[in-house]
Design an enzyme around this catalytic site. Structure first.
Site, PDB file in Angstrom:
ATOM      1  CE  LYS A  63      -4.166  -1.813   0.200  1.00  0.00           C
ATOM      2  NZ  LYS A  63      -5.223  -1.519  -0.794  1.00  0.00           N
ATOM      3  CG  ASP A 102      -3.878  -0.805  -4.065  1.00  0.00           C
ATOM      4  OD1 ASP A 102      -4.257   0.131  -4.782  1.00  0.00           O
ATOM      5  OD2 ASP A 102      -4.672  -1.524  -3.414  1.00  0.00           O
ATOM      6  CD  GLU A 151      -4.852  -3.023  -6.884  1.00  0.00           C
ATOM      7  OE1 GLU A 151      -5.904  -2.969  -6.211  1.00  0.00           O
ATOM      8  OE2 GLU A 151      -4.015  -3.948  -6.763  1.00  0.00           O
ATOM      9  CG  ASP A 200      -9.277  -2.257  -6.926  1.00  0.00           C
ATOM     10  OD1 ASP A 200     -10.397  -2.768  -7.156  1.00  0.00           O
ATOM     11  OD2 ASP A 200      -8.797  -2.200  -5.776  1.00  0.00           O
ATOM     12  CE  LYS A 257     -10.104  -5.344  -4.278  1.00  0.00           C
ATOM     13  NZ  LYS A 257      -9.891  -4.209  -3.359  1.00  0.00           N
TER      14      LYS A 257
END
Length: 324
Positions: free
Chosen positions: A109, A139, A165, A190, A214
Site C-alpha cells: 500500500k 496499490d 494498481e 481496481d 473483486k
C-alpha cells in the site's frame, strides 16, 4: 427460476461479527461483516461502513449468490496468493510479512493519507531488500494526481514493479498515466472497475494493462466472470479484507477464471487477529487450495458485534434487500 431469499430468511440466517486486526488497515482495527448460513453454504455481506446502499447492494447480491446458489465448477484447485503489506513503518515490514507463508509476490500500500513518497519508497525498498526475488506490486487506491503518479512511478520503478494498481482516480487520468509511463510500469485498474456504473469503461479507454476484480463489489462470481470476459484484459482476483467466508468467494472466482496469470490478493486473513473458523483460508507456500469454509458457532458468539452494531447491520440489510 431462482427466487432470492426474503428479508425474514436473510435475518434468520445472519450473524454479525467484529474481527480484530493485527495492524491498522484502511484506517480500522476491527472489521465488521455480516455472515449468512445459506442453503448452499456460508456467505459474507461486508461492504465497508462508509459505502452507500447503492454500492452495498452489489455485495448483498454476491452473498445471496454464494449462500443460495453456490459457486461455478473450478478449473483449478490451487491459486497463487500474494502477501499484502499495509502502510506500516519500515521497521514493521518483516513482522507483517512474516504472517504470510512462502511469499513470492507482495502488494504494498502506498499514497496513504499522511504518508510521503519518501515513506512509500522506504517501505517498497525494505520489501525488496527483504525479498530480493519476489514480485512487487503497489496499490495507491487512487491517492495520487496524474503528475504525482508519474513522478512516483518513475521513482519506484527502480524496485522492478510488477504493476501499479489504481494510481489515480478516474479513467481518463488512468489513461494519461499509462501513456506517460509508456509501458515501463504496467497499470492495473481496481476502483475504476468495481466502483463505477460501467466497469468496462477502463478497457474501452485503453486505460489499463490489467484489471483487478473483486467478486463481492461486482455483484458476485458470475458477474465478475462476465466482466473479465468482456474486458479482454488479464485479471487479478483480490479481496476486500474479508473473513475466511468472504475469501472463499474470491477463491471461487480465481478458481473459475479460464486464465490466471497473476498471484491473487486473497491472503488478507493473515492481517486479522481473529476469524470465524478454526481452519482459516491462509496461503501456504505462496498459494491456497480451493476448499469450502464453515463458520464455527463458538467463534460467531465470541466475535459477535455489539448489539447496537448488529442492529445497524440489520437496518442496512433491510435497505439493501429492498434494492435487490
Amino acid at each position: 427460476m431462482f427466487s432470492p431469499p426474503t428479508l425474514d430468511e436473510l435475518f434468520a440466517a445472519s450473524h454479525v461479527v467484529s474481527l480484530p486486526m493485527r495492524t491498522k488497515f484502511r484506517g480500522v482495527m476491527e472489521r465488521e461483516v455480516m455472515l449468512f448460513d445459506g442453503p448452499a453454504g456460508w456467505s459474507e455481506f461486508g461492504p465497508f461502513l462508509e459505502y452507500g446502499d447503492l454500492e452495498a447492494v452489489r455485495w448483498l447480491a454476491s452473498a445471496v449468490e454464494a449462500g443460495w446458489l453456490g459457486y461455478p465448477e473450478p478449473v483449478r484447485q490451487w491459486v497463487p496468493i500474494n502477501a499484502t503489506l499495509p502502510a506500516v513503518p519500515v521497521e514493521l515490514v518483516p513482522e507483517v510479512l512474516g504472517a504470510f507463508d512462502g511469499v513470492h509476490t507482495v502488494k504494498i500500500k502506498v499514497a496513504e493519507p499522511g504518508e510521503s513518497l519518501r515513506d512509500d519508497a522506504a517501505r517498497v525498498g525494505a520489501v525488496r531488500h527483504l525479498l530480493p526475488e519476489a514480485k512487487i506490486r503497489i496499490d495507491a487506491n487512487a491517492g495520487w494526481t496524474v503528475p504525482q503518479a508519474v513522478a512516483a512511478l518513475r521513482m519506484l520503478s527502480v524496485f522492478d514493479l510488477e504493476y501499479a494498481e489504481q494510481p489515480v482516480a478516474t479513467v481518463p487520468e488512468m489513461a494519461a498515466v499509462r501513456r506517460a509511463m509508456g509501458g515501463s510500469v504496467l497499470i492495473a485498474a481496481d476502483e475504476s472497475v468495481r466502483k463505477v456504473s460501467d466497469p468496462l469503461a477502463v478497457a474501452r479507454a485503453g486505460a489499463a494493462d490489467l484489471i483487478v476484480v473483486k467478486a463481492a463489489p461486482l455483484g458476485g462470481v458470475g458477474r465478475a466472470l462476465d466482466i473479465v470476459a468482456e474486458a479482454g484484459l488479464p485479471a487479478v482476483v483480490s479481496s476486500a479484507l474479508d473473513s475466511s467466508v468472504g475469501i472463499r468467494t474470491g477463491l471461487a472466482l480465481a478458481a473459475a477464471l479460464p486464465e490466471l496469470p497473476f498471484a491473487c490478493g486473497l491472503g488478507t486473513v493473515a492481517l486479522m487477529a481473529g476469524d470465524v473458523t478454526g481452519t482459516s483460508l491462509l496461503a501456504s507456500v505462496g498459494g491456497m487450495s480451493v476448499r469450502d469454509v464453515t463458520a464455527d458457532p463458538d467463534r460467531l458468539e465470541y466475535f459477535a458485534a455489539a448489539p447496537e452494531r448488529q442492529q445497524w447491520w440489520r437496518e442496512r440489510l433491510r435497505r439493501c434487500q429492498a434494492l435487490l
